[in-house]
Design a protein around this motif. Structure first.
Motif, PDB file in Angstrom:
ATOM      1  N   ILE A  18       0.851  -1.177   0.000  1.00 28.93           N
ATOM      2  CA  ILE A  18       0.000   0.000   0.000  1.00 28.93           C
ATOM      3  C   ILE A  18       0.891   1.232   0.000  1.00 28.93           C
ATOM      4  CG2 ILE A  18      -1.927   1.195   1.112  1.00 28.93           C
ATOM      5  CD1 ILE A  18      -2.377  -1.356   2.786  1.00 28.93           C
ATOM      6  N   ALA A  19       0.578   2.188  -0.872  1.00 26.48           N
ATOM      7  CA  ALA A  19       1.328   3.439  -0.921  1.00 26.48           C
ATOM      8  C   ALA A  19       0.348   4.585  -1.140  1.00 26.48           C
ATOM      9  CB  ALA A  19       2.356   3.408  -2.053  1.00 26.48           C
ATOM     10  N   ALA A  35      -1.835   3.562  -4.368  1.00 24.90           N
ATOM     11  CA  ALA A  35      -1.792   2.260  -5.044  1.00 24.90           C
ATOM     12  C   ALA A  35      -1.924   1.157  -4.005  1.00 24.90           C
ATOM     13  CB  ALA A  35      -0.486   2.099  -5.816  1.00 24.90           C
ATOM     14  N   VAL A  36      -2.639   0.125  -4.374  1.00 22.84           N
ATOM     15  CA  VAL A  36      -2.793  -1.066  -3.528  1.00 22.84           C
ATOM     16  C   VAL A  36      -2.543  -2.290  -4.403  1.00 22.84           C
ATOM     17  CG1 VAL A  36      -4.285  -2.385  -1.996  1.00 22.84           C
ATOM     18  CG2 VAL A  36      -4.573   0.087  -2.172  1.00 22.84           C
ATOM     19  N   ILE A  37      -1.635  -3.146  -3.982  1.00 22.68           N
ATOM     20  CA  ILE A  37      -1.371  -4.383  -4.703  1.00 22.68           C
ATOM     21  C   ILE A  37      -1.569  -5.548  -3.745  1.00 22.68           C
ATOM     22  CG2 ILE A  37       0.271  -5.713  -6.077  1.00 22.68           C
ATOM     23  CD1 ILE A  37       1.747  -3.125  -6.681  1.00 22.68           C
ATOM     24  N   LYS A  55      -4.371  -8.822  -7.731  1.00 24.01           N
ATOM     25  CA  LYS A  55      -5.067  -7.566  -8.010  1.00 24.01           C
ATOM     26  C   LYS A  55      -4.162  -6.365  -7.759  1.00 24.01           C
ATOM     27  CE  LYS A  55      -9.364  -9.625  -6.282  1.00 24.01           C
ATOM     28  NZ  LYS A  55     -10.396  -9.549  -5.210  1.00 24.01           N
ATOM     29  N   ALA A  56      -4.467  -5.274  -8.484  1.00 19.76           N
ATOM     30  CA  ALA A  56      -3.806  -3.994  -8.232  1.00 19.76           C
ATOM     31  C   ALA A  56      -4.814  -2.882  -8.493  1.00 19.76           C
ATOM     32  CB  ALA A  56      -2.581  -3.819  -9.126  1.00 19.76           C
ATOM     33  N   ASN A  57      -4.861  -1.892  -7.606  1.00 19.00           N
ATOM     34  CA  ASN A  57      -5.744  -0.743  -7.750  1.00 19.00           C
ATOM     35  C   ASN A  57      -4.937   0.539  -7.669  1.00 19.00           C
ATOM     36  OD1 ASN A  57      -8.160  -2.243  -7.852  1.00 19.00           O
ATOM     37  ND2 ASN A  57      -8.278  -2.330  -5.626  1.00 19.00           N
ATOM     38  N   LEU A  58      -5.224   1.467  -8.567  1.00 15.42           N
ATOM     39  CA  LEU A  58      -4.727   2.829  -8.484  1.00 15.42           C
ATOM     40  C   LEU A  58      -5.911   3.716  -8.145  1.00 15.42           C
ATOM     41  CD1 LEU A  58      -1.704   3.350  -9.178  1.00 15.42           C
ATOM     42  CD2 LEU A  58      -2.611   1.331 -10.340  1.00 15.42           C
TER      43      LEU A  58
END
Length: 270
Positions: free
Chosen positions: A38-39, A115-117, A121-124
């Protein structure tokens, strides 16, 4: 499945804020484990008195809220996250005085990009403006007219008090295997991108392209390497011009506070 990504991050105060004697109004927070990365980068409103306070709170609170959700469910509920943050923010602001709108304007106007990886899955996501790049390709998150992006805190005010922008998180979804690198940053990163190939202040070397931050291993081996690089680009330098018998002052190349976080697939992943 074990998640194998690595993170590099750094932040510096912009030349304009140095000139005005202001603090760095950007903030970032990161979390990395074998199950999630998580960033979050938050950029405080430049015209507000002490928005660095809100940016610091926002970055940490967003990472914590995402972590809490992911520990109990696979899918993130973005509206629930927004409402969670607004609930926390309201309690803090009400404890600081009776004039809610004034307190929010002074301390808690900040943009959010993140950003969450997780495995598979990955979400921006973003609320407001900033810089988001996936595998070197920029994604659209601003700019906004009159340099007036939406802020999370506007969700606590009557609708007529803010510009009519969406106050929900904008989200892009990817499969984790699609991701080689992600860069998120405050809008000061735009100046960093445009500074590529310009001479470093006081030297003959030039600023390297933005791709250096996900291509060069040094940024992932030394936790201070990103900040050091940004500081070199933004330092002021004085050199003598002997032919004219005068000193030549060169300003740093980053007028705005500049903060970036890079996530990349670990080299150990086949």
């Amino acid at each position: 499945m074990q998640l194998r990504f690595e993170i590099a991050a750094g932040s510096i105060v912009g030349q304009e804020h140095v000139r005005l004697g202001r603090n760095n109004q950007d903030a970032f927070c990161i979390f990395l484990s074998d199950q999630m990365a998580i960033a979050v980068v938050c950029d405080g409103c430049g015209s507000a008195g002490q928005s660095e306070m809100g940016a610091q709170w926002g970055a940490r609170s967003m990472v914590a809220a995402i972590g809490r959700q992911l520990r109990v469910q696979d899918q993130l509920d973005w509206e629930l996250l927004r409402q969670d943050l607004l609930h926390q923010l309201l309690k803090i602001a009400q404890g600081m005085g009776d004039n809610l709108s004034q307190i929010l304007a002074q301390y808690f106007l900040f943009t959010i990009v993140g950003a969450v990886i997780t495995p598979g899955k990955a979400n921006l996501f973003w609320l407001g403006d900033g810089v988001v790049m996936v595998n070197g390709q920029p994604q659209s998150c601003g700019p906004f007219s009159q340099n007036a992006p939406p802020y999370l805190a506007y969700g606590l005010l009557p609708p007529e008090q803010f510009i009519d922008w969406p106050l929900t998180f904008q989200v892009q979804h990817f499969r984790q295997e699609e991701i080689e690198s992600i860069l998120i940053g405050s809008d000061g990163v735009i100046d960093l991108i445009q500074a590529a190939e310009k001479p470093l202040p006081g030297g003959t070397a030039v600023v390297q392209p933005i791709s250096q931050f996900w291509q060069d291993d040094c940024y992932f081996q030394n936790p201070d390497a990103v900040r050091r690089c940004l500081s070199l680009i933004n330092r002021s330098a004085i050199k003598p011009d002997w032919s004219k018998q005068q000193l030549i002052r060169t300003k740093g190349l980053l007028p705005d506070d500049t903060t970036l976080v890079v996530l990349r697939k670990s080299a150990t992943v086949s």
